[in-house]
Motif scaffolding. Structure first.
Motif, PDB file in Angstrom:
ATOM      1  N   PRO A 135       0.749  -1.138  -0.059  1.00 13.08           N
ATOM      2  CA  PRO A 135      -0.090   0.105   0.032  1.00 13.08           C
ATOM      3  C   PRO A 135       0.780   1.145  -0.018  1.00 13.08           C
ATOM      4  CG  PRO A 135       0.181  -0.943   2.251  1.00 13.08           C
ATOM      5  CD  PRO A 135       0.750  -1.970   1.433  1.00 13.08           C
ATOM      6  N   SER A 136       0.599   2.338  -0.606  1.00 12.89           N
ATOM      7  CA  SER A 136       0.960   3.469  -0.500  1.00 12.89           C
ATOM      8  C   SER A 136       0.571   4.355   0.798  1.00 12.89           C
ATOM      9  CB  SER A 136       0.753   4.372  -1.662  1.00 12.89           C
ATOM     10  OG  SER A 136      -0.452   4.569  -2.001  1.00 12.89           O
ATOM     11  N   VAL A 137      -0.749   3.961   1.136  1.00 16.02           N
ATOM     12  CA  VAL A 137      -1.038   4.477   2.351  1.00 16.02           C
ATOM     13  C   VAL A 137      -1.863   3.521   3.199  1.00 16.02           C
ATOM     14  CG1 VAL A 137      -3.349   5.522   1.179  1.00 16.02           C
ATOM     15  CG2 VAL A 137      -2.688   6.254   3.560  1.00 16.02           C
ATOM     16  N   LEU A 138      -1.555   3.543   4.481  1.00 17.92           N
ATOM     17  CA  LEU A 138      -2.321   2.637   5.352  1.00 17.92           C
ATOM     18  C   LEU A 138      -3.225   3.171   6.388  1.00 17.92           C
ATOM     19  CD1 LEU A 138      -1.789  -0.661   5.957  1.00 17.92           C
ATOM     20  CD2 LEU A 138      -0.051   0.087   7.680  1.00 17.92           C
ATOM     21  N   LEU A 139      -4.530   2.759   6.437  1.00 14.29           N
ATOM     22  CA  LEU A 139      -5.521   3.283   7.533  1.00 14.29           C
ATOM     23  C   LEU A 139      -5.599   2.559   8.730  1.00 14.29           C
ATOM     24  CD1 LEU A 139      -8.320   4.041   4.755  1.00 14.29           C
ATOM     25  CD2 LEU A 139      -6.597   5.559   5.341  1.00 14.29           C
ATOM     26  N   LEU A 140      -5.126   2.992   9.661  1.00 16.72           N
ATOM     27  CA  LEU A 140      -5.267   2.233  10.976  1.00 16.72           C
ATOM     28  C   LEU A 140      -6.040   2.756  12.262  1.00 16.72           C
ATOM     29  CD1 LEU A 140      -1.331   2.157  11.533  1.00 16.72           C
ATOM     30  CD2 LEU A 140      -2.761   0.332  10.409  1.00 16.72           C
ATOM     31  N   ASP A 141      -7.111   1.772  12.595  1.00 18.35           N
ATOM     32  CA  ASP A 141      -8.161   2.275  13.615  1.00 18.35           C
ATOM     33  C   ASP A 141      -7.762   1.887  14.849  1.00 18.35           C
ATOM     34  OD1 ASP A 141     -10.325   3.284  14.736  1.00 18.35           O
ATOM     35  OD2 ASP A 141     -11.835   2.320  13.531  1.00 18.35           O
ATOM     36  N   GLU A 142      -7.250   2.725  15.742  1.00 17.00           N
ATOM     37  CA  GLU A 142      -7.023   2.350  16.977  1.00 17.00           C
ATOM     38  C   GLU A 142      -5.937   1.249  17.192  1.00 17.00           C
ATOM     39  OE1 GLU A 142      -9.421   3.491  20.017  1.00 17.00           O
ATOM     40  OE2 GLU A 142     -10.453   5.043  19.120  1.00 17.00           O
ATOM     41  N   PRO A 143      -4.963   1.195  16.657  1.00 11.10           N
ATOM     42  CA  PRO A 143      -3.864   0.042  16.578  1.00 11.10           C
ATOM     43  C   PRO A 143      -3.450  -0.295  18.084  1.00 11.10           C
ATOM     44  CG  PRO A 143      -2.990   2.041  15.478  1.00 11.10           C
ATOM     45  CD  PRO A 143      -4.181   2.460  15.791  1.00 11.10           C
ATOM     46  N   SER A 144      -3.390   0.794  19.018  1.00  9.00           N
ATOM     47  CA  SER A 144      -2.988   0.523  20.093  1.00  9.00           C
ATOM     48  C   SER A 144      -4.111   0.240  21.200  1.00  9.00           C
ATOM     49  CB  SER A 144      -2.168   1.536  20.733  1.00  9.00           C
ATOM     50  OG  SER A 144      -3.012   2.697  21.307  1.00  9.00           O
ATOM     51  N   MET A 182      -3.715   7.201  10.951  1.00  9.03           N
ATOM     52  CA  MET A 182      -4.100   6.484  12.133  1.00  9.03           C
ATOM     53  C   MET A 182      -4.987   7.202  13.006  1.00  9.03           C
ATOM     54  SD  MET A 182      -0.539   6.604  14.397  1.00  9.03           S
ATOM     55  CE  MET A 182      -0.880   5.159  15.321  1.00  9.03           C
ATOM     56  N   VAL A 183      -6.135   6.669  13.637  1.00  6.78           N
ATOM     57  CA  VAL A 183      -7.025   7.037  14.396  1.00  6.78           C
ATOM     58  C   VAL A 183      -6.442   6.626  15.894  1.00  6.78           C
ATOM     59  CG1 VAL A 183      -9.374   6.598  15.367  1.00  6.78           C
ATOM     60  CG2 VAL A 183      -9.186   6.990  13.047  1.00  6.78           C
ATOM     61  N   GLU A 184      -6.397   7.343  16.911  1.00  4.52           N
ATOM     62  CA  GLU A 184      -6.144   6.772  18.085  1.00  4.52           C
ATOM     63  C   GLU A 184      -6.644   7.563  19.142  1.00  4.52           C
ATOM     64  OE1 GLU A 184      -4.193   5.133  20.177  1.00  4.52           O
ATOM     65  OE2 GLU A 184      -3.803   3.708  18.302  1.00  4.52           O
ATOM     66  N   GLN A 185      -7.052   6.436  20.288  1.00  3.75           N
ATOM     67  CA  GLN A 185      -7.778   7.065  21.577  1.00  3.75           C
ATOM     68  C   GLN A 185      -6.592   7.563  22.495  1.00  3.75           C
ATOM     69  OE1 GLN A 185      -7.407   4.792  24.316  1.00  3.75           O
ATOM     70  NE2 GLN A 185      -6.195   3.508  22.923  1.00  3.75           N
ATOM     71  N   ASN A 186      -5.402   7.184  22.191  1.00  6.56           N
ATOM     72  CA  ASN A 186      -4.166   7.538  22.937  1.00  6.56           C
ATOM     73  C   ASN A 186      -3.575   8.738  22.611  1.00  6.56           C
ATOM     74  OD1 ASN A 186      -1.994   7.271  24.779  1.00  6.56           O
ATOM     75  ND2 ASN A 186      -1.794   5.099  24.448  1.00  6.56           N
ATOM     76  N   ALA A 187      -4.495   9.826  22.916  1.00  5.54           N
ATOM     77  CA  ALA A 187      -4.186  11.016  22.024  1.00  5.54           C
ATOM     78  C   ALA A 187      -2.787  11.757  22.095  1.00  5.54           C
ATOM     79  CB  ALA A 187      -5.242  12.148  22.452  1.00  5.54           C
ATOM     80  N   ARG A 188      -1.995  11.632  23.248  1.00  8.79           N
ATOM     81  CA  ARG A 188      -0.797  12.259  23.726  1.00  8.79           C
ATOM     82  C   ARG A 188       0.216  11.549  22.982  1.00  8.79           C
ATOM     83  NH1 ARG A 188      -0.481  16.109  27.342  1.00  8.79           N
ATOM     84  NH2 ARG A 188      -2.199  16.321  28.670  1.00  8.79           N
TER      85      ARG A 188
END
Ligand code: ADP
Ligand code: MG
Length: 248
Positions: free
Chosen positions: A160-169, A196-202
């Protein structure tokens, strides 16, 4: 930054989308990912972050606005078409086939172009040596961190040239969360752009080049990770409460 002059790799323009008739979850989202960029999306629960990724990947119907990949309109294209065109997506949940082995999961990621398997398996095993060690084990028997590696590895199989990640952590211990962020940086360093979407904002803001704060289906703020980490309004509205909620 020099990236501002290059053509965007992926763009969302005024996206309006939702699940139920007459109820819009995205109310006009705009974002840009440049080639090779690592971009974050943070925001409160229910803001529409997962919906945005799904809309980009053709899994939620876009009602108006457009998704543009390298200058071409890909709005509401089928997911397999997007995979062929270089977009990888790792959903937040159920992102591996638990009854298949690690190797079989990676083969599934390659099913559109099986001839790539050997070279891509090499690339993915360099990023995640654990996957080579665990190649013959069922994915369902792995730890959460290892399953996340399988899911990311699978999405990387078709270059992929771009990877969409939903809350990987999500759902991982703090040390494994750190590992996931490092892995994202390593993947990005090989030239793959990441959104990347992240709930771990910091932690997210610490690793990304740029980020968007999504609130009520609209992007409220954008800037470099550093700028947003220091922005008093962002801290007050999005980092304080999120940090408390996630123990970060
Ligand atoms: P986030 O990822 O930011 O937490 P989501 O994109 O998952 O937010 O959800 C945004 C809104 O869309 C929420 O109000 C949620 O209830 C609603 N929603 C999410 N998925 C569905 C669905 N499959 N059907 C109907 N509504 C949904
Ligand atoms: Mg979500």
């Amino acid at each position: 930054m020099s990236t501002s002059s290059t053509e965007p790799l992926l763009e969302a323009r005024d996206l309006v989308a939702g699940y139920l008739p007459g109820v819009n979850i995205l109310n006009g989202c705009n974002l840009v990912v440049h080639p090779g960029e690592l971009v974050g999306i943070i925001g409160p629960n229910g803001a529409g972050k997962s919906t945005l990724l799904k809309a980009l990947f053709g899994l939620v119907h876009v009602r108006s606005g457009s998704v543009v990949l390298q200058g071409e309109d890909i709005t509401n294209e089928r997911a397999d078409t997007l995979v062929r065109r270089g977009v990888g997506f790792v959903p937040q949940n159920n992102n591996v086939f638990p009854s298949l082995t690690v190797k079989e999961n990676l083969e599934m990621g390659c099913f559109l172009k099986p001839s790539l398997f050997e070279s891509r398996f090499e690339y993915v095993s360099e990023l995640f040596p654990r996957l080579r060690e665990r190649a013959g084990q069922r994915a369902g028997a792995l730890s959460g961190g290892e399953r996340q590696m399988v899911a990311m590895g699978r999405a990387l199989m078709l270059e992929p040239s771009v990877l969409l990640l939903d809350e990987p952590s999500a759902g991982l211990s703090p040390s494994l969360q750190d590992e996931v962020f490092l892995q994202c940086k390593r993947i990005n360093a090989t030239g793959v752009a990441i959104l990347m979407v992240e709930q771990n904002a910091r932690r997210c803001l610490q690793v990304v080049h740029r980020a968007y704060v999504l609130d009520q289906g609209r992007n409220a703020y954008t800037g470099s990770g550093r700028e947003l980490l220091r922005d008093p309004v962002v801290i007050e509205l999005y980092l304080g409460t999120l940090a408390k909620a996630t123990g970060g």
